[in-house]
Design a protein around this motif. Sequence first.
Motif, PDB file in Angstrom:
ATOM      1  N   ARG A 118      12.451  -4.392   7.380  1.00 62.57           N
ATOM      2  CA  ARG A 118      11.949  -3.438   8.487  1.00 62.57           C
ATOM      3  C   ARG A 118      12.406  -2.073   8.477  1.00 62.57           C
ATOM      4  O   ARG A 118      11.859  -1.222   8.582  1.00 62.57           O
ATOM      5  CB  ARG A 118      11.794  -4.232  10.136  1.00 62.57           C
ATOM      6  CG  ARG A 118      11.180  -3.199  11.108  1.00 62.57           C
ATOM      7  CD  ARG A 118      11.666  -3.555  12.305  1.00 62.57           C
ATOM      8  NE  ARG A 118      13.082  -3.305  12.351  1.00 62.57           N
ATOM      9  CZ  ARG A 118      13.943  -3.792  13.663  1.00 62.57           C
ATOM     10  NH1 ARG A 118      13.350  -4.851  14.361  1.00 62.57           N
ATOM     11  NH2 ARG A 118      15.140  -3.717  13.430  1.00 62.57           N
ATOM     12  N   LEU A 121      11.488  -0.352   5.643  1.00 61.93           N
ATOM     13  CA  LEU A 121       9.988   0.298   5.547  1.00 61.93           C
ATOM     14  C   LEU A 121       9.932   1.429   6.590  1.00 61.93           C
ATOM     15  O   LEU A 121       9.398   2.375   6.270  1.00 61.93           O
ATOM     16  CB  LEU A 121       9.402  -0.928   6.120  1.00 61.93           C
ATOM     17  CG  LEU A 121       8.953  -2.020   5.246  1.00 61.93           C
ATOM     18  CD1 LEU A 121       8.217  -3.065   5.910  1.00 61.93           C
ATOM     19  CD2 LEU A 121       7.909  -1.646   3.947  1.00 61.93           C
ATOM     20  N   ASP A 125      10.571   3.293   2.484  1.00 63.06           N
ATOM     21  CA  ASP A 125      10.775   2.677   1.302  1.00 63.06           C
ATOM     22  C   ASP A 125       9.196   2.368   1.101  1.00 63.06           C
ATOM     23  O   ASP A 125       8.651   1.504   1.161  1.00 63.06           O
ATOM     24  CB  ASP A 125      11.565   1.407   1.405  1.00 63.06           C
ATOM     25  CG  ASP A 125      11.684   0.914   0.017  1.00 63.06           C
ATOM     26  OD1 ASP A 125      10.785   1.056  -1.013  1.00 63.06           O
ATOM     27  OD2 ASP A 125      12.420  -0.232  -0.034  1.00 63.06           O
ATOM     28  N   ASP A 126       8.507   3.270   0.282  1.00 58.47           N
ATOM     29  CA  ASP A 126       7.028   2.998   0.199  1.00 58.47           C
ATOM     30  C   ASP A 126       6.804   2.034  -0.934  1.00 58.47           C
ATOM     31  O   ASP A 126       5.813   1.256  -1.218  1.00 58.47           O
ATOM     32  CB  ASP A 126       6.376   4.399  -0.267  1.00 58.47           C
ATOM     33  CG  ASP A 126       6.252   5.138   0.855  1.00 58.47           C
ATOM     34  OD1 ASP A 126       6.186   4.699   2.016  1.00 58.47           O
ATOM     35  OD2 ASP A 126       6.466   6.660   0.667  1.00 58.47           O
ATOM     36  N   LEU A 129       6.709  -1.003   0.807  1.00 58.37           N
ATOM     37  CA  LEU A 129       5.548  -1.328   1.439  1.00 58.37           C
ATOM     38  C   LEU A 129       4.375  -1.578   0.604  1.00 58.37           C
ATOM     39  O   LEU A 129       3.608  -2.637   0.824  1.00 58.37           O
ATOM     40  CB  LEU A 129       5.299  -0.040   2.189  1.00 58.37           C
ATOM     41  CG  LEU A 129       3.944   0.094   2.894  1.00 58.37           C
ATOM     42  CD1 LEU A 129       3.880  -0.768   4.106  1.00 58.37           C
ATOM     43  CD2 LEU A 129       3.656   1.534   3.415  1.00 58.37           C
ATOM     44  N   GLN A 130       4.257  -0.879  -0.553  1.00 56.45           N
ATOM     45  CA  GLN A 130       3.237  -1.263  -1.692  1.00 56.45           C
ATOM     46  C   GLN A 130       3.235  -2.828  -2.155  1.00 56.45           C
ATOM     47  O   GLN A 130       2.299  -3.425  -2.367  1.00 56.45           O
ATOM     48  CB  GLN A 130       3.316  -0.458  -2.864  1.00 56.45           C
ATOM     49  CG  GLN A 130       2.069  -0.447  -3.731  1.00 56.45           C
ATOM     50  CD  GLN A 130       0.780  -0.274  -3.267  1.00 56.45           C
ATOM     51  OE1 GLN A 130       0.631   0.497  -2.360  1.00 56.45           O
ATOM     52  NE2 GLN A 130      -0.181  -1.106  -3.741  1.00 56.45           N
ATOM     53  N   PHE A 133       2.181  -4.989   0.837  1.00 57.99           N
ATOM     54  CA  PHE A 133       0.481  -4.823   0.574  1.00 57.99           C
ATOM     55  C   PHE A 133       0.124  -5.640  -0.010  1.00 57.99           C
ATOM     56  O   PHE A 133      -1.113  -6.103  -0.012  1.00 57.99           O
ATOM     57  CB  PHE A 133       0.382  -3.411   0.829  1.00 57.99           C
ATOM     58  CG  PHE A 133      -1.187  -2.929   0.937  1.00 57.99           C
ATOM     59  CD1 PHE A 133      -1.693  -2.866   2.233  1.00 57.99           C
ATOM     60  CD2 PHE A 133      -1.871  -2.591  -0.109  1.00 57.99           C
ATOM     61  CE1 PHE A 133      -3.072  -2.735   2.319  1.00 57.99           C
ATOM     62  CE2 PHE A 133      -3.321  -2.551  -0.048  1.00 57.99           C
ATOM     63  CZ  PHE A 133      -3.827  -2.311   1.342  1.00 57.99           C
ATOM     64  N   LEU A 143      -0.128  -3.930   8.420  1.00 53.82           N
ATOM     65  CA  LEU A 143       1.237  -3.577   7.945  1.00 53.82           C
ATOM     66  C   LEU A 143       1.507  -1.923   7.863  1.00 53.82           C
ATOM     67  O   LEU A 143       2.408  -1.323   8.320  1.00 53.82           O
ATOM     68  CB  LEU A 143       1.669  -4.364   6.819  1.00 53.82           C
ATOM     69  CG  LEU A 143       3.011  -3.922   6.347  1.00 53.82           C
ATOM     70  CD1 LEU A 143       3.880  -4.765   6.968  1.00 53.82           C
ATOM     71  CD2 LEU A 143       2.968  -4.521   4.657  1.00 53.82           C
ATOM     72  N   ARG A 144       0.494  -1.497   7.311  1.00 51.81           N
ATOM     73  CA  ARG A 144       0.484   0.114   7.203  1.00 51.81           C
ATOM     74  C   ARG A 144       0.551   1.038   8.417  1.00 51.81           C
ATOM     75  O   ARG A 144       1.347   1.825   8.650  1.00 51.81           O
ATOM     76  CB  ARG A 144      -0.681   0.619   6.074  1.00 51.81           C
ATOM     77  CG  ARG A 144      -0.345   0.345   4.586  1.00 51.81           C
ATOM     78  CD  ARG A 144      -1.192   1.114   3.880  1.00 51.81           C
ATOM     79  NE  ARG A 144      -0.600   0.907   2.332  1.00 51.81           N
ATOM     80  CZ  ARG A 144      -1.622   0.985   1.276  1.00 51.81           C
ATOM     81  NH1 ARG A 144      -2.748   1.430   1.497  1.00 51.81           N
ATOM     82  NH2 ARG A 144      -1.257   0.862   0.046  1.00 51.81           N
ATOM     83  N   VAL A 147       3.899   0.370  10.140  1.00 53.65           N
ATOM     84  CA  VAL A 147       5.026   1.242   9.472  1.00 53.65           C
ATOM     85  C   VAL A 147       4.675   2.799   9.710  1.00 53.65           C
ATOM     86  O   VAL A 147       5.772   3.404  10.076  1.00 53.65           O
ATOM     87  CB  VAL A 147       4.954   1.054   7.907  1.00 53.65           C
ATOM     88  CG1 VAL A 147       5.921   1.848   7.200  1.00 53.65           C
ATOM     89  CG2 VAL A 147       5.214  -0.387   7.631  1.00 53.65           C
ATOM     90  N   ARG A 151       7.434   4.892  11.992  1.00 50.99           N
ATOM     91  CA  ARG A 151       8.233   6.076  11.433  1.00 50.99           C
ATOM     92  C   ARG A 151       7.760   7.455  12.151  1.00 50.99           C
ATOM     93  O   ARG A 151       8.763   8.250  12.617  1.00 50.99           O
ATOM     94  CB  ARG A 151       7.234   6.599   9.775  1.00 50.99           C
ATOM     95  CG  ARG A 151       7.790   5.454   9.036  1.00 50.99           C
ATOM     96  CD  ARG A 151       7.313   5.850   7.453  1.00 50.99           C
ATOM     97  NE  ARG A 151       7.901   4.771   6.417  1.00 50.99           N
ATOM     98  CZ  ARG A 151       7.207   4.828   5.453  1.00 50.99           C
ATOM     99  NH1 ARG A 151       6.079   5.469   4.994  1.00 50.99           N
ATOM    100  NH2 ARG A 151       7.600   3.859   4.364  1.00 50.99           N
ATOM    101  N   LEU A 166       6.072  -4.605  13.979  1.00 53.31           N
ATOM    102  CA  LEU A 166       6.210  -4.818  12.513  1.00 53.31           C
ATOM    103  C   LEU A 166       7.048  -6.062  12.279  1.00 53.31           C
ATOM    104  O   LEU A 166       7.033  -7.024  11.245  1.00 53.31           O
ATOM    105  CB  LEU A 166       6.702  -3.602  11.841  1.00 53.31           C
ATOM    106  CG  LEU A 166       7.057  -3.597  10.391  1.00 53.31           C
ATOM    107  CD1 LEU A 166       5.911  -3.737   9.571  1.00 53.31           C
ATOM    108  CD2 LEU A 166       7.919  -2.320   9.998  1.00 53.31           C
TER     109      LEU A 166
END
Length: 179
Positions: A118, A121, A125-126, A129-130, A133, A143-144, A147, A151, A166
């Motif tokens: 968590r 993210l 940290d993309d 995340l990808q 996903f 999820l996106r 995040v 942020r 999250l």
Amino acid sequence: MRKKQKRDLYAPEEFDEREERPSRSQLKRDMHDLQQLGGDLAALGDRVVKEANLPPEVEKALLLIKKLTKHEARRRHMQYVGKLMRTFDTSHVREIVEAAHQGHQVKTEKFHRLEKIRDALVDGDDDLLQELFETHPEDGQRLRQLVLGARREKASGKPSKNARALFKLLREFPEDEES
């Protein structure tokens, strides 16, 4: 009549044939260990105590521990539990208590691992995340959103409502697919 001398009273040969037995201090340490073992088993709950296949008087004594609130009464009762625990083989009880402690440790490690994911993210940290996903496309949009919201909250210094959500979402993901 001859008077006894000190050297007549002491005969070191007598002590050579003595059995080696545990010292009183060692016996006390063992007794305290059994008391602690009984307390640890009782702390696991009534259901665990009942399923442990203990002698009836030991089971009854362990179930009574939670009801005692006075310090001195509890201390005396724990001594009684230690005395009862000396009457049978406690290896099975040790296994139960150790398994419970290991289970708790596994849960704690999983919790810390999810916190790190968590935090990674939220810190940007993309790639992670990808990856999440792609492994969870059904929850990918949610999820996106969480995040990005976490942020934004972190950047503005607001309380992290989205970061908590999250974390809950990450906990719902199957164990084998987590990073």
